[in-house]
Design a protein around this motif. Structure first.
Motif, PDB file in Angstrom:
ATOM      1  N   HIS A 164       0.841  -1.201   0.000  1.00  0.00           N
ATOM      2  CA  HIS A 164       0.000   0.000   0.000  1.00  0.00           C
ATOM      3  C   HIS A 164       0.872   1.245   0.000  1.00  0.00           C
ATOM      4  N   CYS A 165       0.237   2.422  -0.152  1.00  0.00           N
ATOM      5  CA  CYS A 165       0.983   3.674  -0.309  1.00  0.00           C
ATOM      6  C   CYS A 165       0.925   4.581   0.911  1.00  0.00           C
ATOM      7  N   GLU A 166       0.276   4.145   1.977  1.00  0.00           N
ATOM      8  CA  GLU A 166       0.202   4.975   3.175  1.00  0.00           C
ATOM      9  C   GLU A 166       1.592   5.149   3.792  1.00  0.00           C
ATOM     10  N   GLU A 167       1.799   6.325   4.392  1.00  0.00           N
ATOM     11  CA  GLU A 167       3.096   6.618   5.007  1.00  0.00           C
ATOM     12  C   GLU A 167       3.165   5.973   6.391  1.00  0.00           C
ATOM     13  N   THR A 168       3.392   4.685   6.390  1.00  0.00           N
ATOM     14  CA  THR A 168       3.531   3.948   7.647  1.00  0.00           C
ATOM     15  C   THR A 168       4.803   3.115   7.569  1.00  0.00           C
ATOM     16  N   ASP A 169       5.089   2.429   8.653  1.00  0.00           N
ATOM     17  CA  ASP A 169       6.289   1.584   8.676  1.00  0.00           C
ATOM     18  C   ASP A 169       6.086   0.375   7.773  1.00  0.00           C
ATOM     19  N   LYS A 170       6.887   0.293   6.721  1.00  0.00           N
ATOM     20  CA  LYS A 170       6.787  -0.803   5.762  1.00  0.00           C
ATOM     21  C   LYS A 170       8.178  -1.313   5.420  1.00  0.00           C
ATOM     22  N   LYS A 171       8.249  -2.593   5.085  1.00  0.00           N
ATOM     23  CA  LYS A 171       9.483  -3.203   4.631  1.00  0.00           C
ATOM     24  C   LYS A 171       9.412  -3.370   3.113  1.00  0.00           C
ATOM     25  N   SER A 172      10.555  -3.494   2.482  1.00  0.00           N
ATOM     26  CA  SER A 172      10.543  -3.777   1.046  1.00  0.00           C
ATOM     27  C   SER A 172      10.137  -5.233   0.852  1.00  0.00           C
ATOM     28  N   LEU A 173       9.331  -5.486  -0.162  1.00  0.00           N
ATOM     29  CA  LEU A 173       8.871  -6.853  -0.399  1.00  0.00           C
ATOM     30  C   LEU A 173      10.039  -7.809  -0.591  1.00  0.00           C
ATOM     31  N   LYS A 174      11.018  -7.397  -1.373  1.00  0.00           N
ATOM     32  CA  LYS A 174      12.131  -8.300  -1.676  1.00  0.00           C
ATOM     33  C   LYS A 174      12.923  -8.680  -0.427  1.00  0.00           C
ATOM     34  N   SER A 175      12.917  -7.827   0.597  1.00  0.00           N
ATOM     35  CA  SER A 175      13.649  -8.149   1.825  1.00  0.00           C
ATOM     36  C   SER A 175      12.893  -9.134   2.706  1.00  0.00           C
ATOM     37  N   GLN A 176      11.592  -9.274   2.453  1.00  0.00           N
ATOM     38  CA  GLN A 176      10.750 -10.127   3.292  1.00  0.00           C
ATOM     39  C   GLN A 176      10.469 -11.499   2.671  1.00  0.00           C
ATOM     40  N   LEU A 177      10.606 -11.596   1.368  1.00  0.00           N
ATOM     41  CA  LEU A 177      10.288 -12.853   0.685  1.00  0.00           C
ATOM     42  C   LEU A 177      11.265 -13.963   1.053  1.00  0.00           C
ATOM     43  N   LYS A 178      10.741 -15.160   1.152  1.00  0.00           N
ATOM     44  CA  LYS A 178      11.566 -16.328   1.412  1.00  0.00           C
ATOM     45  C   LYS A 178      11.550 -17.227   0.182  1.00  0.00           C
ATOM     46  N   ARG A 179      12.698 -17.708  -0.186  1.00  0.00           N
ATOM     47  CA  ARG A 179      12.805 -18.572  -1.351  1.00  0.00           C
ATOM     48  C   ARG A 179      12.055 -19.885  -1.130  1.00  0.00           C
ATOM     49  N   ALA A 180      11.449 -20.394  -2.203  1.00  0.00           N
ATOM     50  CA  ALA A 180      10.719 -21.674  -2.173  1.00  0.00           C
ATOM     51  C   ALA A 180       9.627 -21.666  -1.111  1.00  0.00           C
ATOM     52  N   SER A 181       8.963 -20.538  -0.971  1.00  0.00           N
ATOM     53  CA  SER A 181       7.896 -20.405   0.019  1.00  0.00           C
ATOM     54  C   SER A 181       6.647 -19.845  -0.652  1.00  0.00           C
ATOM     55  N   ASP A 182       5.495 -20.409  -0.339  1.00  0.00           N
ATOM     56  CA  ASP A 182       4.241 -19.903  -0.881  1.00  0.00           C
ATOM     57  C   ASP A 182       3.954 -18.521  -0.311  1.00  0.00           C
TER      58      ASP A 182
END
Length: 235
Positions: A164-182
């Motif tokens: 989302h685009c709200e100015e809140t605490d967010k992480k980058s998607l690529k930093s949170q994704l886990k390999r071979a994980s749904d």
């Protein structure tokens, strides 16, 4: 290689007959004839090699000469994306996401959605065409449209993200994704998710993420998320 799609062909079949429309396409448009080879998938992972035994415009028949079950990806990506105001933008997303590798797509109707009614018949055809064009044997599942609150009330066992685009605490998607994980990723409409929807998602343990420093259109955001997952899981 040209790939044909027919959901009615089974791994137990030794021969198969196409319907009238497909038969006409094969015999008249493509000018295929007896003895020519066709490659067919049923969308469930099977790839069939077949030889034409009857090249009739109303009744094209083939004999199955070989078959193989293609390996599935070691991850499942579920994109829940709000319909765009213009259908062609959503169709573009469906095509490109299918090419890159998505397992399931769900149109979600949100508070700020400008399009509340979605007809999926054409969407199905877009997905089928993209699967064939990209030579894949697994057809992504397109779910019926569902209200946002009903969607997040389901039980999820994979990684869950809301972009989302709200100015809140967010992480980058690529930093949170886990390999071979749904994973399931929520992408909102042109007007973004409402504050209420974001709060609901967080209460259901969705992780808030950003897809970059610029504000993206709905369909662009969905493709960016899809690419991040596909890139991480490259073999």
């Amino acid at each position: 290689m040209q790939l044909f799609y027919n959901p009615n062909i089974s791994e137990n079949d030794t021969s198969f007959s196409f319907d009238k429309d497909e038969s006409r396409h094969i015999a008249k448009v493509l000018r295929k004839t007896i003895g020519d080879t066709l490659h067919i998938t049923n969308g469930n992972g099977w790839l069939f090699t077949a030889e034409i035994t009857l090249a009739d415009q109303k009744h094209c028949t083939v004999a199955i000469t070989s078959k193989s079950l293609q390996l599935k990806r070691d991850y499942n990506l579920h994109l829940a994306v709000a319909p765009t105001k213009m259908n062609d933008r959503y169709e573009w997303f469906l095509e490109k996401a299918t090419e890159m590798g998505v397992e399931t797509i769900t149109p979600i109707i949100c508070d700020h959605s400008e399009r509340k009614v979605v007809k999926t018949e054409r969407f199905e055809k877009i997905i089928q065409s993209a699967m064939k064009q990209s030579l894949q044997c697994y057809l992504p599942k397109l779910n019926a449209p569902i209200a946002f609150k009903d969607f997040i009330d389901q039980d999820f066992t994979d990684q869950m993200f809301i972009a989302h685009c709200e100015e809140t605490d967010k992480k980058s998607l690529k930093s949170q994704l886990k390999r071979a994980s749904d994973c399931t990723i929520l992408i909102g409409p042109e007007g973004d998710f409402s504050v209420k929807e974001i709060e609901m998602a967080l209460q259901h343990h969705f992780i808030p993420v950003t897809l970059g420093e610029t504000r993206l259109r709905t369909e662009t955001a969905a493709i960016a998320a899809c690419h991040s997952v596909a890139y991480l899981n490259e073999r």
